[in-house]
Motif scaffolding. Structure first.
Motif, mmCIF file in Angstrom:
data_model
loop_
_atom_site.group_PDB
_atom_site.id
_atom_site.type_symbol
_atom_site.label_atom_id
_atom_site.label_comp_id
_atom_site.label_asym_id
_atom_site.label_seq_id
_atom_site.Cartn_x
_atom_site.Cartn_y
_atom_site.Cartn_z
ATOM 1 N N TRP A 12 23.953 38.513 7.729
ATOM 2 C CA TRP A 12 24.077 37.671 6.840
ATOM 3 C C TRP A 12 25.012 36.475 6.998
ATOM 4 O O TRP A 12 24.847 35.407 6.136
ATOM 5 N N VAL A 13 25.455 36.515 8.221
ATOM 6 C CA VAL A 13 26.270 35.306 8.819
ATOM 7 C C VAL A 13 25.572 34.246 8.955
ATOM 8 O O VAL A 13 25.968 33.041 8.748
ATOM 9 N N ILE A 14 24.294 34.217 9.181
ATOM 10 C CA ILE A 14 23.356 33.276 9.674
ATOM 11 C C ILE A 14 23.149 32.459 8.102
ATOM 12 O O ILE A 14 23.056 31.227 8.485
ATOM 13 N N LEU A 15 23.168 33.214 7.100
ATOM 14 C CA LEU A 15 23.017 32.260 5.855
ATOM 15 C C LEU A 15 23.962 31.193 5.650
ATOM 16 O O LEU A 15 23.879 30.218 4.977
ATOM 17 N N SER A 16 25.324 31.476 6.427
ATOM 18 C CA SER A 16 26.271 30.295 6.159
ATOM 19 C C SER A 16 26.090 29.165 6.961
ATOM 20 O O SER A 16 26.775 28.179 6.417
ATOM 21 N N PHE A 17 25.217 29.300 7.825
ATOM 22 C CA PHE A 17 24.932 28.138 8.486
ATOM 23 C C PHE A 17 23.878 27.265 7.994
ATOM 24 O O PHE A 17 23.559 26.091 8.498
ATOM 25 N N ILE A 18 23.297 27.626 6.934
ATOM 26 C CA ILE A 18 22.070 26.937 6.233
ATOM 27 C C ILE A 18 22.506 26.357 4.978
ATOM 28 O O ILE A 18 22.978 27.080 4.168
ATOM 29 N N MET A 19 22.294 25.071 4.794
ATOM 30 C CA MET A 19 22.460 24.193 3.910
ATOM 31 C C MET A 19 21.654 24.992 2.719
ATOM 32 O O MET A 19 20.689 25.348 2.709
ATOM 33 N N PHE A 20 22.191 24.771 1.447
ATOM 34 C CA PHE A 20 21.806 25.341 0.172
ATOM 35 C C PHE A 20 21.949 26.956 0.032
ATOM 36 O O PHE A 20 21.556 27.435 -1.033
ATOM 37 N N LEU A 21 22.007 27.550 1.104
ATOM 38 C CA LEU A 21 22.038 29.050 1.253
ATOM 39 C C LEU A 21 23.178 29.553 1.647
ATOM 40 O O LEU A 21 23.501 30.797 1.807
ATOM 41 N N ASN A 22 24.338 28.929 1.971
ATOM 42 C CA ASN A 22 25.554 29.221 2.489
ATOM 43 C C ASN A 22 26.210 30.407 1.698
ATOM 44 O O ASN A 22 27.260 31.060 2.292
ATOM 45 N N ILE A 79 31.908 20.121 2.990
ATOM 46 C CA ILE A 79 33.331 20.986 3.329
ATOM 47 C C ILE A 79 33.325 22.384 2.993
ATOM 48 O O ILE A 79 33.523 23.153 3.945
ATOM 49 N N LEU A 80 32.592 22.796 1.887
ATOM 50 C CA LEU A 80 32.368 24.077 1.601
ATOM 51 C C LEU A 80 31.621 24.946 2.648
ATOM 52 O O LEU A 80 32.027 25.994 2.771
ATOM 53 N N LEU A 81 30.606 24.116 2.845
ATOM 54 C CA LEU A 81 29.694 24.724 3.998
ATOM 55 C C LEU A 81 30.412 25.311 5.157
ATOM 56 O O LEU A 81 30.215 26.034 5.813
ATOM 57 N N PHE A 82 31.095 24.083 5.717
ATOM 58 C CA PHE A 82 32.157 24.536 6.735
ATOM 59 C C PHE A 82 33.227 25.539 6.653
ATOM 60 O O PHE A 82 33.299 26.400 7.547
ATOM 61 N N VAL A 83 33.804 25.500 5.677
ATOM 62 C CA VAL A 83 34.595 26.674 5.157
ATOM 63 C C VAL A 83 33.783 28.204 5.183
ATOM 64 O O VAL A 83 34.287 29.085 5.533
ATOM 65 N N SER A 84 32.829 27.970 4.489
ATOM 66 C CA SER A 84 31.887 29.501 4.459
ATOM 67 C C SER A 84 31.476 29.914 5.940
ATOM 68 O O SER A 84 31.530 30.967 6.125
ATOM 69 N N ILE A 86 33.232 29.242 8.664
ATOM 70 C CA ILE A 86 34.507 29.928 9.346
ATOM 71 C C ILE A 86 34.756 31.345 8.696
ATOM 72 O O ILE A 86 35.076 32.361 9.234
ATOM 73 N N ARG A 87 34.682 31.338 7.269
ATOM 74 C CA ARG A 87 35.063 32.496 6.511
ATOM 75 C C ARG A 87 34.311 33.777 6.849
ATOM 76 O O ARG A 87 34.547 34.661 6.915
ATOM 77 N N SER A 88 32.722 33.427 7.058
ATOM 78 C CA SER A 88 31.755 34.587 7.138
ATOM 79 C C SER A 88 32.058 35.125 8.499
ATOM 80 O O SER A 88 31.946 36.305 8.865
#
Length: 146
Positions: A12-22, A79-84, A86-88
């Motif tokens: 599921w961590v892979i989804l954090s790297f994808i725009m619109f799916l993070n 910015i939230l993509l970047f945070v997600s 790191i957080r994931s």
């Protein structure tokens, strides 16, 4: 648990790297572990993308030479993509510890005559407060952009 099983459980961590799916990775892991804070966190990561798609469908794309509020929405979403991301990764590393020490984190059956004191733990609402703060900041950005 071996390394391959840990990686398999952390897809599921892979989804954090994808725009619109993070945010969907957090929604998945929150549903899997019944953690409503992770579900709300995933929704907060998805909210800017959802608002951008609605705004884009109503008003269209940016015009040349005109400042467009959607650029602020995209900036906030990135910015939230970047945070997600790191957080994931952080949550996945913490879950590795749980996978390695399952006997420490599993609930053991106890007898009713147990004399041990059980401490009551309070349900922390700090995750909800954090998500609400992010939402309020996002709404302020949208109002300023308009």
């Amino acid at each position: 648990m071996n390394a391959f099983d840990k990686i398999k459980k952390s897809w599921w961590v892979i989804l954090s790297f994808i725009m619109f799916l993070n945010g969907f990775g957090f929604i998945y892991i929150g549903v899997k572990y019944s953690n409503r804070n992770w579900i709300m966190e995933g929704v907060m990561y998805e909210l800017p993308w959802f608002i951008y798609l609605i705004y884009f469908s109503i008003f269209g794309g940016p015009q040349p030479g005109i400042s467009h509020p959607s650029s602020l929405i995209i900036l906030f979403a990135l910015i939230l993509l970047f945070v997600s991301v790191i957080r994931s990764v952080w949550v996945a590393v913490k879950l590795y510890d749980i996978y390695d020490n399952e006997e420490k984190y599993t609930i053991q059956a106890t007898s009713l005559n147990s004399t041990k004191d059980v401490k009551n733990t309070k349900d922390s609402n700090s995750g909800i407060a954090c998500c609400l703060c992010i939402l309020i900041i996002f709404i302020i950005f949208v109002i300023i952009a308009l």
